[in-house]
Design an enzyme around this catalytic site. Structure first.
Site, PDB file in Angstrom:
ATOM      1  N   CYS A 103       6.466  25.933 -29.269  1.00 46.19           N
ATOM      2  CA  CYS A 103       7.846  26.385 -29.493  1.00 46.19           C
ATOM      3  C   CYS A 103       8.838  25.442 -28.790  1.00 46.19           C
ATOM      4  CB  CYS A 103       8.007  27.839 -29.069  1.00 46.19           C
ATOM      5  SG  CYS A 103       9.483  28.606 -29.791  1.00 46.19           S
ATOM      6  N   HIS A 211       3.972  30.716 -31.887  1.00 55.30           N
ATOM      7  CA  HIS A 211       3.393  31.128 -30.612  1.00 55.30           C
ATOM      8  C   HIS A 211       1.933  31.565 -30.784  1.00 55.30           C
ATOM      9  CE1 HIS A 211       6.753  31.043 -27.708  1.00 55.30           C
ATOM     10  NE2 HIS A 211       7.506  31.199 -28.784  1.00 55.30           N
ATOM     11  N   GLU A 213      -0.407  31.712 -28.687  1.00 51.52           N
ATOM     12  CA  GLU A 213      -0.915  32.473 -27.533  1.00 51.52           C
ATOM     13  C   GLU A 213      -0.723  33.977 -27.711  1.00 51.52           C
ATOM     14  OE1 GLU A 213       3.412  32.253 -26.639  1.00 51.52           O
ATOM     15  OE2 GLU A 213       1.937  30.899 -27.549  1.00 51.52           O
TER      16      GLU A 213
END
Length: 234
Positions: A103, A211, A213
């Site tokens: 990001c 994202h 994660e």
């Protein structure tokens, strides 16, 4: 004899009470799940003890870093963080270290390589598909898909993910506009917004605009981190 987990330097937000740079738990969990270890990097000399660099999400990059005037919709910037992370990218490149940039991290990578950013997608590219802050994020903070990305076959991005098209979450209002310095575009959203970049000639330098994660339950997202940690093992 089992090898020690590769030690990943992780950037983060400035914690004002302590004066330290600290990353959110999701990034650290993703590194651990992939078999790595991590530390919150505070200064460029600490890169000497790192096997890789993870640039995390956060606020806007100051436009003076890429030679643009301030847009009225520019969000909060942290010029100390910009300075630190740009120096970390330069240090990692000197050492040919694996890098994963997520990001804001991808935007920092683009700027470090001489590129520029869209400062506010809703006003500068009103046709865009709703990448904005919180897009793809439910009220309970669990992540859900917001739009698709397409990765050309044979790119590092496609190899790292093990797929060429899948759904991703989205939480940004800035994006890569122009790239330079050996970067290659390796992923797009349906509206043409750049979603992934990689550095030609390097074994693993990858930036993704979403994202991963926050979506580790999806195989292609978890593979991004396992591919990164594999590269960090050398």
């Amino acid at each position: 004899m089992e090898c020690a987990p590769p030690r990943i330097a992780v950037t983060g937000a400035h914690d004002r009470p302590t004066g330290l740079w600290q990353a959110s738990e999701a990034y650290l969990r993703a590194i651990e799940d992939a078999g790595g270890s991590h530390f919150a990097i505070q200064a460029p000399p600490e890169m000497d003890g790192a096997a890789g660099l993870l640039l995390t999400g956060g606020g806007d990059v100051a436009p003076q870093r890429y030679g643009r005037p301030v847009h009225p919709a520019l969000g909060p910037v942290d010029e100390e963080r910009d300075e630190l992370e740009l120096a970390l990218v330069a240090k990692a490149m000197e050492r040919n270290l694996p890098m994963l940039a997520i990001c804001r991290g991808m935007q920092v990578l683009v700027v470090a390589c001489g590129g520029s950013l869209w400062q506010d997608l809703p006003s500068e590219l009103p046709h865009s598909v709703g990448h904005g802050r919180g897009a793809g994020r439910s009220a309970g903070r669990s992540e859900r898909a917001s739009h698709a990305v397409t990765l050309p076959p044979g790119t590092l991005a496609a190899k790292a993910c093990g797929a060429t098209r899948f759904e991703v979450n989205s939480s940004h209002h800035q994006a890569a506009q122009m790239i330079g310095g050996g970067l290659v575009i390796s992923g797009w959203a349906p509206d043409g917004i750049i979603e992934a970049v990689e550095l030609a000639g390097q074994p693993f330098v990858l930036g993704v605009q979403w994202h991963p994660e926050e979506m580790l339950e999806r195989a292609e997202q978890a593979r991004i981190f396992s591919s990164f940690i594999t590269a960090a093992r050398g």
